[in-house]
Scaffold this active site. Structure first.
Site, PDB file in Angstrom:
ATOM      1  N   SER A 128     -24.882   2.540  -2.952  1.00  0.00           N
ATOM      2  CA  SER A 128     -26.325   2.346  -2.882  1.00  0.00           C
ATOM      3  C   SER A 128     -26.722   1.086  -3.635  1.00  0.00           C
ATOM      4  O   SER A 128     -26.060   0.703  -4.611  1.00  0.00           O
ATOM      5  CB  SER A 128     -26.980   3.561  -3.547  1.00  0.00           C
ATOM      6  OG  SER A 128     -28.322   3.285  -3.851  1.00  0.00           O
ATOM      7  N   TYR A 153     -27.937   9.726 -11.016  1.00  0.00           N
ATOM      8  CA  TYR A 153     -27.530   9.518  -9.614  1.00  0.00           C
ATOM      9  C   TYR A 153     -26.888   8.137  -9.465  1.00  0.00           C
ATOM     10  O   TYR A 153     -25.768   8.001  -8.953  1.00  0.00           O
ATOM     11  CB  TYR A 153     -28.732   9.649  -8.672  1.00  0.00           C
ATOM     12  CG  TYR A 153     -28.460   9.113  -7.283  1.00  0.00           C
ATOM     13  CD1 TYR A 153     -27.579   9.768  -6.427  1.00  0.00           C
ATOM     14  CD2 TYR A 153     -29.059   7.926  -6.835  1.00  0.00           C
ATOM     15  CE1 TYR A 153     -27.307   9.258  -5.157  1.00  0.00           C
ATOM     16  CE2 TYR A 153     -28.792   7.414  -5.574  1.00  0.00           C
ATOM     17  CZ  TYR A 153     -27.914   8.087  -4.737  1.00  0.00           C
ATOM     18  OH  TYR A 153     -27.636   7.576  -3.481  1.00  0.00           O
ATOM     19  N   LYS A 157     -22.808   6.908  -8.774  1.00  0.00           N
ATOM     20  CA  LYS A 157     -22.336   6.001  -7.707  1.00  0.00           C
ATOM     21  C   LYS A 157     -21.558   4.835  -8.302  1.00  0.00           C
ATOM     22  O   LYS A 157     -20.521   4.435  -7.779  1.00  0.00           O
ATOM     23  CB  LYS A 157     -23.534   5.459  -6.909  1.00  0.00           C
ATOM     24  CG  LYS A 157     -24.235   6.490  -6.059  1.00  0.00           C
ATOM     25  CD  LYS A 157     -23.438   6.811  -4.810  1.00  0.00           C
ATOM     26  CE  LYS A 157     -24.114   7.862  -3.963  1.00  0.00           C
ATOM     27  NZ  LYS A 157     -23.293   8.382  -2.883  1.00  0.00           N
TER      28      LYS A 157
HETATM   29  P1  NAD Z   1     -28.050  13.913   3.066  1.00  0.00           P
HETATM   30  O1  NAD Z   1     -28.359  14.812   1.921  1.00  0.00           O
HETATM   31  O2  NAD Z   1     -28.840  14.051   4.296  1.00  0.00           O
HETATM   32  O3  NAD Z   1     -26.496  14.043   3.435  1.00  0.00           O
HETATM   33  C1  NAD Z   1     -25.503  14.405   2.511  1.00  0.00           C
HETATM   34  C2  NAD Z   1     -24.713  15.533   3.130  1.00  0.00           C
HETATM   35  O4  NAD Z   1     -23.678  15.927   2.218  1.00  0.00           O
HETATM   36  C3  NAD Z   1     -25.548  16.790   3.403  1.00  0.00           C
HETATM   37  O5  NAD Z   1     -25.300  17.223   4.722  1.00  0.00           O
HETATM   38  C4  NAD Z   1     -25.067  17.804   2.365  1.00  0.00           C
HETATM   39  O6  NAD Z   1     -25.156  19.125   2.855  1.00  0.00           O
HETATM   40  C5  NAD Z   1     -23.640  17.341   2.154  1.00  0.00           C
HETATM   41  N1  NAD Z   1     -23.061  17.673   0.843  1.00  0.00           N
HETATM   42  C6  NAD Z   1     -23.614  17.489  -0.391  1.00  0.00           C
HETATM   43  N2  NAD Z   1     -22.762  17.852  -1.359  1.00  0.00           N
HETATM   44  C7  NAD Z   1     -21.627  18.262  -0.726  1.00  0.00           C
HETATM   45  C8  NAD Z   1     -20.376  18.750  -1.173  1.00  0.00           C
HETATM   46  N3  NAD Z   1     -20.115  18.896  -2.479  1.00  0.00           N
HETATM   47  N4  NAD Z   1     -19.443  19.093  -0.252  1.00  0.00           N
HETATM   48  C9  NAD Z   1     -19.697  18.964   1.067  1.00  0.00           C
HETATM   49  N5  NAD Z   1     -20.859  18.510   1.550  1.00  0.00           N
HETATM   50  C10 NAD Z   1     -21.814  18.153   0.672  1.00  0.00           C
HETATM   51  O7  NAD Z   1     -28.116  12.415   2.510  1.00  0.00           O
HETATM   52  P2  NAD Z   1     -28.043  11.026   3.286  1.00  0.00           P
HETATM   53  O8  NAD Z   1     -29.352  10.363   3.141  1.00  0.00           O
HETATM   54  O9  NAD Z   1     -27.461  11.204   4.629  1.00  0.00           O
HETATM   55  O10 NAD Z   1     -27.032  10.260   2.330  1.00  0.00           O
HETATM   56  C11 NAD Z   1     -25.642  10.183   2.622  1.00  0.00           C
HETATM   57  C12 NAD Z   1     -24.959   9.403   1.513  1.00  0.00           C
HETATM   58  O11 NAD Z   1     -25.560   8.111   1.399  1.00  0.00           O
HETATM   59  C13 NAD Z   1     -25.102  10.057   0.127  1.00  0.00           C
HETATM   60  O12 NAD Z   1     -23.869   9.886  -0.554  1.00  0.00           O
HETATM   61  C14 NAD Z   1     -26.201   9.237  -0.524  1.00  0.00           C
HETATM   62  O13 NAD Z   1     -26.063   9.217  -1.912  1.00  0.00           O
HETATM   63  C15 NAD Z   1     -25.959   7.853   0.078  1.00  0.00           C
HETATM   64  N6  NAD Z   1     -27.182   7.019   0.071  1.00  0.00           N
HETATM   65  C16 NAD Z   1     -28.320   7.476   0.672  1.00  0.00           C
HETATM   66  C17 NAD Z   1     -29.484   6.699   0.633  1.00  0.00           C
HETATM   67  C18 NAD Z   1     -30.771   7.193   1.237  1.00  0.00           C
HETATM   68  O14 NAD Z   1     -31.828   6.683   0.879  1.00  0.00           O
HETATM   69  N7  NAD Z   1     -30.748   8.143   2.171  1.00  0.00           N
HETATM   70  C19 NAD Z   1     -29.471   5.428   0.002  1.00  0.00           C
HETATM   71  C20 NAD Z   1     -28.277   4.982  -0.583  1.00  0.00           C
HETATM   72  C21 NAD Z   1     -27.125   5.794  -0.541  1.00  0.00           C
HETATM   73  N1  UFG Z   2     -43.260   5.043  -2.974  1.00  0.00           N
HETATM   74  C1  UFG Z   2     -44.606   5.320  -3.054  1.00  0.00           C
HETATM   75  N2  UFG Z   2     -45.011   6.608  -2.817  1.00  0.00           N
HETATM   76  C2  UFG Z   2     -44.132   7.596  -2.502  1.00  0.00           C
HETATM   77  C3  UFG Z   2     -42.755   7.294  -2.427  1.00  0.00           C
HETATM   78  C4  UFG Z   2     -42.352   5.998  -2.676  1.00  0.00           C
HETATM   79  O1  UFG Z   2     -45.421   4.456  -3.351  1.00  0.00           O
HETATM   80  O2  UFG Z   2     -44.570   8.753  -2.314  1.00  0.00           O
HETATM   81  C5  UFG Z   2     -42.827   3.647  -3.192  1.00  0.00           C
HETATM   82  C6  UFG Z   2     -41.864   3.476  -4.368  1.00  0.00           C
HETATM   83  O3  UFG Z   2     -42.585   3.284  -5.559  1.00  0.00           O
HETATM   84  C7  UFG Z   2     -41.069   2.236  -3.919  1.00  0.00           C
HETATM   85  C8  UFG Z   2     -41.026   2.369  -2.383  1.00  0.00           C
HETATM   86  O4  UFG Z   2     -42.102   3.241  -2.047  1.00  0.00           O
HETATM   87  O5  UFG Z   2     -41.779   1.054  -4.230  1.00  0.00           O
HETATM   88  C9  UFG Z   2     -39.720   2.969  -1.866  1.00  0.00           C
HETATM   89  O6  UFG Z   2     -39.473   4.194  -2.570  1.00  0.00           O
HETATM   90  P1  UFG Z   2     -38.361   5.243  -2.069  1.00  0.00           P
HETATM   91  O7  UFG Z   2     -38.443   6.432  -2.970  1.00  0.00           O
HETATM   92  O8  UFG Z   2     -38.484   5.478  -0.605  1.00  0.00           O
HETATM   93  O9  UFG Z   2     -36.993   4.452  -2.277  1.00  0.00           O
HETATM   94  P2  UFG Z   2     -36.375   3.770  -3.581  1.00  0.00           P
HETATM   95  O10 UFG Z   2     -36.314   2.298  -3.321  1.00  0.00           O
HETATM   96  O11 UFG Z   2     -37.028   4.225  -4.812  1.00  0.00           O
HETATM   97  O12 UFG Z   2     -34.899   4.393  -3.579  1.00  0.00           O
HETATM   98  C10 UFG Z   2     -34.114   4.560  -2.388  1.00  0.00           C
HETATM   99  C11 UFG Z   2     -33.273   5.827  -2.531  1.00  0.00           C
HETATM  100  C12 UFG Z   2     -32.293   5.658  -3.653  1.00  0.00           C
HETATM  101  C13 UFG Z   2     -31.471   4.428  -3.398  1.00  0.00           C
HETATM  102  C14 UFG Z   2     -32.365   3.213  -3.236  1.00  0.00           C
HETATM  103  C15 UFG Z   2     -31.562   1.992  -2.895  1.00  0.00           C
HETATM  104  O13 UFG Z   2     -34.102   6.944  -2.800  1.00  0.00           O
HETATM  105  O14 UFG Z   2     -31.426   6.763  -3.658  1.00  0.00           O
HETATM  106  O15 UFG Z   2     -33.304   3.446  -2.197  1.00  0.00           O
HETATM  107  O16 UFG Z   2     -30.728   2.275  -1.824  1.00  0.00           O
HETATM  108  F1  UFG Z   2     -30.669   4.231  -4.457  1.00  0.00           F
END
Ligand code: NAD
Ligand code: UFG
Length: 342
Positions: A128, A153, A157
């Site tokens: 991330s 978190y 990572k």
């Molecule tokens: P998500 O929660 O939709 O998907 C994660 C999946 O992993 C889920 O289906 C959950 O049931 C499963 N899971 C969790 N713990 C587990 C375990 N111990 N064993 C088996 N399965 C497990 O999340 P996502 O948005 O699809 O994110 C996927 C990956 O990308 C995550 O590692 C997350 O940290 C990373 N990521 C997501 C974002 C974002 O904003 N969505 C940004 C940066 C990184």
């Molecule tokens: N925001 C609002 N109101 C809300 C939610 C978010 O104003 O209700 C704003 C936040 O302050 C930020 C922007 O919208 O300026 C984006 O916020 P998000 O929560 O959607 O995303 P972040 O950038 O905070 O974080 C996301 C994921 C993290 C990841 C990061 C970089 O949640 O897990 O992107 O990949 F690490």
């Protein structure tokens, strides 16, 4: 007959995992999903099967379960692993850090141990932009490490990335892709699969879409006093289908690369919260009431990628624009107002 490559996708029922499963099945891979369904529904995979006419194999289980992993690798000739499984809520990680170090960090160690024992050495890991910490200079390239992430978190990572570097140094058989995602949003254009957060959404787009749907009265905008052109936070929003395609490109690239390869997956463009609200309203012809509230602790002003390394080395770049991200988010939300729950 050409043998199809087999990819194990941990967390494949989740948001990014289900879209990537779809893309890989369409590209001709055999997919095996391992998911404990702690934050997802099996329905996502049923829909993927319907959309592709091919079903991924599914194992309901936990990535920390070494016995299960050993059996899985014994029974299936896996070529590569894409590792999405883990927890991702920043606020929750502050209150319950051990769950994050257990599911994310320890889970990845167990997975790598089982892979090593089975002789599977090709791994793509979901990292991330949060690993860059505060104060990185935009556009952020892969070399930057400003300071340590501000929450468990993010630290889980960054620790995993360091573990993967040590692993690759210990044995040159490993080919590892570390993909640092910026802000994934949107849904498949069919509206059949998308993001389905449990409870009140933490992230901007799912919250905004629920306000537009009338489930929430207004969107809180966390601060309008940042040093940005309109005072609200700026992020690099990337369509989840572009992100899924990035995994396919990385998988192919790993066939001829070893060691740890880090790639940013972002668009390189930053949009403010107010610009996102306006884009959503314009794309979907609806009104999103909002209120400016105080800053959210831990938020930074601006974050967007320099995606040129992925373009150079993977031949990948994001294609879908902000309007498409907004339309696809809304189509998913209106077709599935309760997500996968009916
Ligand atoms: P998500 O929660 O939709 O998907 C994660 C999946 O992993 C889920 O289906 C959950 O049931 C499963 N899971 C969790 N713990 C587990 C375990 N111990 N064993 C088996 N399965 C497990 O999340 P996502 O948005 O699809 O994110 C996927 C990956 O990308 C995550 O590692 C997350 O940290 C990373 N990521 C997501 C974002 C974002 O904003 N969505 C940004 C940066 C990184
Ligand atoms: N925001 C609002 N109101 C809300 C939610 C978010 O104003 O209700 C704003 C936040 O302050 C930020 C922007 O919208 O300026 C984006 O916020 P998000 O929560 O959607 O995303 P972040 O950038 O905070 O974080 C996301 C994921 C993290 C990841 C990061 C970089 O949640 O897990 O992107 O990949 F690490």
């Amino acid at each position: 007959m050409i043998e199809r490559k087999v990819v194990l996708i941990t967390g494949g029922a989740g948001y990014i995992g289900s879209h990537t499963t779809l893309v890989l099945l369409r590209a001709g891979y055999k997919v095996l999903v391992l998911d404990n369904l702690s934050n997802s529904s099996y329905l996502s995979l049923k829909r993927v099967s319907k959309m592709t006419g091919t079903a991924p194999s599914f194992v309901h289980g936990d990535v920390r379960d070494r016995r299960l992993l050993d059996n899985l690798f014994r029974l299936n000739k896996v070529d590569s692993v894409i590792h999405f499984a883990g927890l991702k809520a920043v606020g929750e990680s502050v209150n319950d850090p051990l769950s994050y170090y257990s599911n994310n960090t320890a889970g990845t160690v167990t997975l790598c141990q089982a892979m090593a024992a089975a002789g599977v050495c090709s791994l793509i890991f979901s990292s991330s932009a949060t690993v860059y910490g505060n104060g990185a200079t935009v556009p952020i390239n892969e070399e930057q490490m400003a300071d340590y992430p501000t929450n468990p978190y993010g630290r889980s990572k960054r620790m995993i990335e360091q573990i993967l570097f040590d692993l690759a140094r210990s044995n040159d058989k490993w080919s590892i892709g570390v993909l640092r995602y910026f802000n994934p949003v949107g849904a498949h254009e069919s509206g059949l699969i998308g993001e389905d957060p449990l409870g009140v959404p933490n992230n901007l787009l799912p919250y905004l879409a629920q306000v537009a749907l009338g489930k929430m009265p207004e969107l809180p905008i966390f601060g309008d006093d940042y040093e940005t052109h309109d005072g609200t936070g700026v992020r690099d929003y990337i369509h989840v289908m572009d992100l899924a395609e990035g995994h396919l490109s990385a998988l192919t690239a790993l066939e001829t690369r070893s060691g740890v390869n880090i790639w940013n997956l972002g668009t390189g463009k930053g949009y403010s919260v107010l610009e996102v609200v306006q884009a959503f309203e314009a794309a979907n012809g609806c009104n999103v009431p909002y209120r400016i509230v105080g800053r959210r602790p831990g938020d930074i002003a601006v974050c967007y990628a320099d995606p040129s390394k992925a373009a150079r080395e993977l031949g990948w770049h994001a294609k879908l624009d902000l309007t498409t991200m907004m339309r696809d988010t809304w189509r998913w939300q209106t077709l599935n107002p309760n997500g996968y729950r009916d």
